[in-house]
Design an enzyme around this catalytic site. Sequence first.
Site, PDB file in Angstrom:
ATOM      1  N   ALA A  25       0.829  -1.208   0.000  1.00 13.89           N
ATOM      2  CA  ALA A  25       0.000   0.000   0.000  1.00 13.89           C
ATOM      3  C   ALA A  25       0.862   1.256   0.000  1.00 13.89           C
ATOM      4  O   ALA A  25       0.524   2.270   0.593  1.00 13.89           O
ATOM      5  CB  ALA A  25      -0.953  -0.019   1.194  1.00 13.89           C
TER       6      ALA A  25
ATOM      7  N   VAL B  73       2.720   3.391  -5.259  1.00 21.23           N
ATOM      8  CA  VAL B  73       2.083   2.804  -6.443  1.00 21.23           C
ATOM      9  C   VAL B  73       0.821   2.034  -6.049  1.00 21.23           C
ATOM     10  O   VAL B  73      -0.228   2.156  -6.689  1.00 21.23           O
ATOM     11  CB  VAL B  73       3.058   1.876  -7.213  1.00 21.23           C
ATOM     12  CG1 VAL B  73       2.352   1.210  -8.390  1.00 21.23           C
ATOM     13  CG2 VAL B  73       4.274   2.659  -7.696  1.00 21.23           C
ATOM     14  N   GLY B  74       0.909   1.265  -4.956  1.00 22.39           N
ATOM     15  CA  GLY B  74      -0.229   0.443  -4.525  1.00 22.39           C
ATOM     16  C   GLY B  74      -1.449   1.282  -4.171  1.00 22.39           C
ATOM     17  O   GLY B  74      -2.570   1.034  -4.639  1.00 22.39           O
TER      18      GLY B  74
ATOM     19  N   ARG C  26      22.357  -3.328  -6.511  1.00 16.27           N
ATOM     20  CA  ARG C  26      21.213  -3.858  -7.244  1.00 16.27           C
ATOM     21  C   ARG C  26      20.986  -5.315  -6.869  1.00 16.27           C
ATOM     22  O   ARG C  26      19.870  -5.805  -6.841  1.00 16.27           O
ATOM     23  CB  ARG C  26      21.482  -3.772  -8.749  1.00 16.27           C
ATOM     24  CG  ARG C  26      20.959  -2.511  -9.361  1.00 16.27           C
ATOM     25  CD  ARG C  26      21.301  -2.451 -10.834  1.00 16.27           C
ATOM     26  NE  ARG C  26      21.296  -1.077 -11.291  1.00 16.27           N
ATOM     27  CZ  ARG C  26      20.197  -0.456 -11.738  1.00 16.27           C
ATOM     28  NH1 ARG C  26      19.059  -1.062 -11.794  1.00 16.27           N
ATOM     29  NH2 ARG C  26      20.264   0.798 -12.123  1.00 16.27           N
TER      30      ARG C  26
ATOM     31  N   THR D 226       6.478  -4.914  -8.871  1.00 24.09           N
ATOM     32  CA  THR D 226       7.743  -4.755  -8.145  1.00 24.09           C
ATOM     33  C   THR D 226       8.959  -4.970  -9.045  1.00 24.09           C
ATOM     34  O   THR D 226       8.987  -5.887  -9.856  1.00 24.09           O
ATOM     35  CB  THR D 226       7.794  -5.784  -6.982  1.00 24.09           C
ATOM     36  OG1 THR D 226       6.588  -5.688  -6.223  1.00 24.09           O
ATOM     37  CG2 THR D 226       8.992  -5.545  -6.079  1.00 24.09           C
TER      38      THR D 226
ATOM     39  N   ARG E 166       5.192   6.836 -21.534  1.00 23.99           N
ATOM     40  CA  ARG E 166       6.237   7.872 -21.445  1.00 23.99           C
ATOM     41  C   ARG E 166       6.684   8.287 -22.841  1.00 23.99           C
ATOM     42  O   ARG E 166       6.794   9.477 -23.136  1.00 23.99           O
ATOM     43  CB  ARG E 166       7.424   7.337 -20.634  1.00 23.99           C
ATOM     44  CG  ARG E 166       7.116   7.286 -19.150  1.00 23.99           C
ATOM     45  CD  ARG E 166       8.298   6.836 -18.322  1.00 23.99           C
ATOM     46  NE  ARG E 166       7.987   7.000 -16.894  1.00 23.99           N
ATOM     47  CZ  ARG E 166       8.398   6.184 -15.941  1.00 23.99           C
ATOM     48  NH1 ARG E 166       9.159   5.137 -16.233  1.00 23.99           N
ATOM     49  NH2 ARG E 166       8.063   6.416 -14.684  1.00 23.99           N
TER      50      ARG E 166
ATOM     51  N   HIS F  40      12.060  -4.020 -18.568  1.00 26.86           N
ATOM     52  CA  HIS F  40      11.832  -2.716 -17.972  1.00 26.86           C
ATOM     53  C   HIS F  40      13.163  -2.257 -17.415  1.00 26.86           C
ATOM     54  O   HIS F  40      13.682  -2.834 -16.479  1.00 26.86           O
ATOM     55  CB  HIS F  40      10.803  -2.848 -16.854  1.00 26.86           C
ATOM     56  CG  HIS F  40      10.428  -1.546 -16.248  1.00 26.86           C
ATOM     57  ND1 HIS F  40      10.023  -0.467 -16.995  1.00 26.86           N
ATOM     58  CD2 HIS F  40      10.388  -1.141 -14.966  1.00 26.86           C
ATOM     59  CE1 HIS F  40       9.738   0.534 -16.181  1.00 26.86           C
ATOM     60  NE2 HIS F  40       9.963   0.160 -14.954  1.00 26.86           N
TER      61      HIS F  40
END
Length: 310
Positions: free
Chosen positions: A11, A14-15, A89, A120, A152, A176
């Site tokens: 939440a 984005v959520g 990363r 995610t 975009r 992505h």
Amino acid sequence: MGRPKLAVIGAGMVGATTAQRLAEKQLGDIVLTDIVEGMPQGKALDLMEAAPVEGYDATITGTDDIADIAGADLVVITAGLPRKPGMSRDDLLQKNAAIVGGLANAVGKHAPGAIVIVVTNPLDVMTHLVYRRTGFDSRRVMGMAGVLDSARFRAFIAMELGVSIKDVQAMVLGGHGDSMVPLPRYSTVSGVPITEMMSPERIAALVDRTRKGGAEIVALLKQGSAYYAPSAAVACMVESIIRDRKRILPAAVHLGGQYGLTDVFAGVPVKLGSDGVEEIIELELTDEELAALHESAEQVRKLVEKISAK
Ligand code: TXD
């Protein structure tokens, strides 16, 4: 016949914004879940209190108990950790794999009939993980990235040419991230390819900006990452599925030989309807575009092996 049950896991920015968009589009009743105590309940209540003003009929419930996703028709997974300073990363990959892997098990247990949209990062890898852990049919597991990346690119094209965004279509394939593959040949303004409307240099500049679109927002915000466009992209996919619109949208899906790729997730155009990924569209690609798509898929494959090794 009740309303569809839509679960949004995570939440955060984005959520929560996704929950808002799903409610405003009246796509179903929404369960918003997170591990932070009280936060999903607070956001859900806030959204319920917006309903009288906005006029949407949707019940939004907040919960810390993942079991409350029980019987969901559709699940959106946005849970994860952001990359913190000093975190590689790789660290992020392993941490998010642990979170998303655990959630995939929960989805398999509590919502065995659901269609799942993964958000995610790293997107393509997390989507593959969810596919493996849930054991769901490949038509029911997909990742959101292409709609956002294409949006975009579309925004930049419209801004550059000073034309209505409504007339601009664009297609971005691949993973992505840095390896995404924007396709100017398949990007048009009212049906006219942008290759006939802009110089190769300007197109290259817009392609580059699209590739770095996420980073551009991160740099401006200073903390957190984009959520308005990402949540809009998720809601667009959910709408096509819930309303059986059968829109052709790019999404990260499991390939079984298409584009010469097998058992790997990559962003390609698909038809989204009530069965999930109802068709994978194979575009004619140039050798160069195909090579870029393969390169992008190879990078994803390597990362998937890394998390499998753990
Ligand atoms: O194109 C795309 N796919 C993306 C991906 C576009 C935008 C954002 N993208 C990725 O989505 C981003 O890199 C992150 O991996 C996710 C979520 O991004 P958001 O901006 O919403 O991050 P937040 O605000 O940090 O929210 C994440 C929430 C946070 O509230 C955590 O408490 C929660 O996830 N979280 C969990 N919820 C439930 N269950 C577990 N286990 C859990 N762990 C963390």
